[in-house]
Design an enzyme around this catalytic site. Sequence first.
Site, PDB file in Angstrom:
ATOM      1  N   GLY A  45     -25.739  32.432 -46.201  1.00 15.58           N
ATOM      2  CA  GLY A  45     -26.010  32.735 -44.799  1.00 15.58           C
ATOM      3  C   GLY A  45     -27.493  32.826 -44.497  1.00 15.58           C
ATOM      4  CB  THR A  46     -30.513  31.595 -46.334  1.00 19.38           C
ATOM      5  OG1 THR A  46     -30.214  32.268 -47.562  1.00 19.38           O
ATOM      6  CG2 THR A  46     -32.012  31.555 -46.114  1.00 19.38           C
ATOM      7  CB  SER A  96     -30.323  35.577 -46.789  1.00 22.99           C
ATOM      8  OG  SER A  96     -31.371  35.052 -46.014  1.00 22.99           O
ATOM      9  CG  HIS A 109      22.309  39.397 -47.059  1.00 24.44           C
ATOM     10  ND1 HIS A 109      21.713  38.809 -48.153  1.00 24.44           N
ATOM     11  CD2 HIS A 109      22.601  40.673 -47.428  1.00 24.44           C
ATOM     12  CE1 HIS A 109      21.660  39.673 -49.146  1.00 24.44           C
ATOM     13  NE2 HIS A 109      22.187  40.823 -48.734  1.00 24.44           N
ATOM     14  CB  SER A 132      12.329  23.437 -20.976  1.00 28.49           C
ATOM     15  OG  SER A 132      12.590  22.055 -21.132  1.00 28.49           O
ATOM     16  CB  SER A 133       8.334  19.774 -19.465  1.00 28.12           C
ATOM     17  OG  SER A 133       8.805  19.071 -20.604  1.00 28.12           O
ATOM     18  CE  LYS A 167      15.424  25.970 -24.372  1.00 34.25           C
ATOM     19  NZ  LYS A 167      14.413  26.775 -25.061  1.00 34.25           N
ATOM     20  CG  ASN A 170      11.377  28.655 -24.530  1.00 32.30           C
ATOM     21  OD1 ASN A 170      12.600  28.642 -24.555  1.00 32.30           O
ATOM     22  ND2 ASN A 170      10.647  27.569 -24.346  1.00 32.30           N
ATOM     23  CD  GLU A 210       8.201  30.307 -28.827  1.00 30.28           C
ATOM     24  OE1 GLU A 210       7.376  29.727 -28.083  1.00 30.28           O
ATOM     25  OE2 GLU A 210       9.422  30.076 -28.779  1.00 30.28           O
TER      26      GLU A 210
END
Length: 466
Positions: free
Chosen positions: A99-100, A140, A188, A318-319, A324, A326, A331
């Site tokens: 990082g000098t 540094s 499970h 959704s397009s 719809k 989401n 996400e």
Amino acid sequence: MSEFRIEKDSMGEIKVPVNALYSAQTQRAVENFPISGVTFSSEFIQAVAYIKKACAEANGELGLLEADVVEVIAAACDEVIAGKHDGQFPLDIFQTGSGTSTNMNANEVIATRATQLLAEKGGEGKKVHPNDHVNFGQSSNDVIPTAIRVAAVVAANKNLIPNLGVLRDAFLAKGKEYAHVVKTGRTHLMDAMPVTIEQEFGGYARQLELGIERVKTALPRLSELPQGGTAVGTGINTHPDFGRLVAEKISAYTGYSFREAENHFEAQGTVDAPVDFSGQLKTIAVGMLKISNDLRWMNSGPNSGLGEIQLAPLQPGSSIMPGKVNPVIEESTNMICAQVIGNDTTINISGINGNFELNVMLPVVAHNLLESIRLLANGAANFAALSVSKIVVREAVIEQMVSKNPILVTALNPIIGYDLAAKIAKKAFAEDRALKDVALEMTDLSEAELDKALDPIKMTAGGFTD
């Protein structure tokens, strides 16, 4: 008018943008590393400025720098700390491993601005030198690892810990709101014994609480500062009290406790403390990803999935499929967590590249560590505000699921034995009948006894239900 001026360093002349506060060494690095376009964050540059200010003031107290030079260096550092010169730090993080280049970038910017301030005070003709003054008593090799630690400690305390607390509290509040709701537990991904919403969300809150504790327990190790070791850890060309004074001053500037490293050879030859801290961030990311995915499952449907909860409808999903919606916050959270896990891998590999008295992947450690802190902090706050606090539990759906859960028969194990309980569960599932109705046919238990034993809310309290 020319757009450039000519600057000189030990390697000769080079053209530098005429209005740049930086000088020759920064410009060489600009030209040498046109790699990613990713520069150091403002938090990191602020930390470097804290260090430069502390070093100047410490050297002044030790009688090693003139008072007027210390004054203008400190003032220039304050401007950098305030973000007034962010555009003067153009260097790519993929640069020299010590990082000098960025250390000299800071030295040059601060020296130029300090010289200007000195002139404004009547010091015409007197120049603040980037090496002889701003970098006095430093290398540094101790500045950059110190900056990593200072920036990370400040960011963790100011943003990460509070925002993880906000997310924890959001789960506790939502759990309390729906404490009366009993839902099907799952192991499970299959139906298991019932739990309450409060119990499930309380588990998430505890994960986050432990994450906060992990951060807090790692901070003391991150708070040992390499500053004072100079080139290789011996402290050559600096005063013996310098490291202690610098740590005390940075503590005063930031409000967080720092101390000089107990062993400068360890502090400069390794990045073990940042590696350790990154590991805690990775653990938090793993936990948040698990929580986020649980909510995605619970929200799935709304008709063909679990549909136990309804996440806030924030945008069209959704397009091509009208209507719809989401789980976009979840996400986003998952991608944040994936990035943090990846950052940790990079930091681990970087840690391996501590060769003898210096690690030579410091810039990428700085970038990835601070990015992980920032992503988790911002992600936690967003998760709480736009998802958890807005969850609506679909109580009717959950009640229907619980009533048809054949695993409730587990509560009858102590009364009728495992084998008969298994037969009852299989028959209820195969015939799509209520568990109690089948148990009435296959056991000597009365309806009242079955109602008592098969009460889902009692099952969530543990112990025996008979």
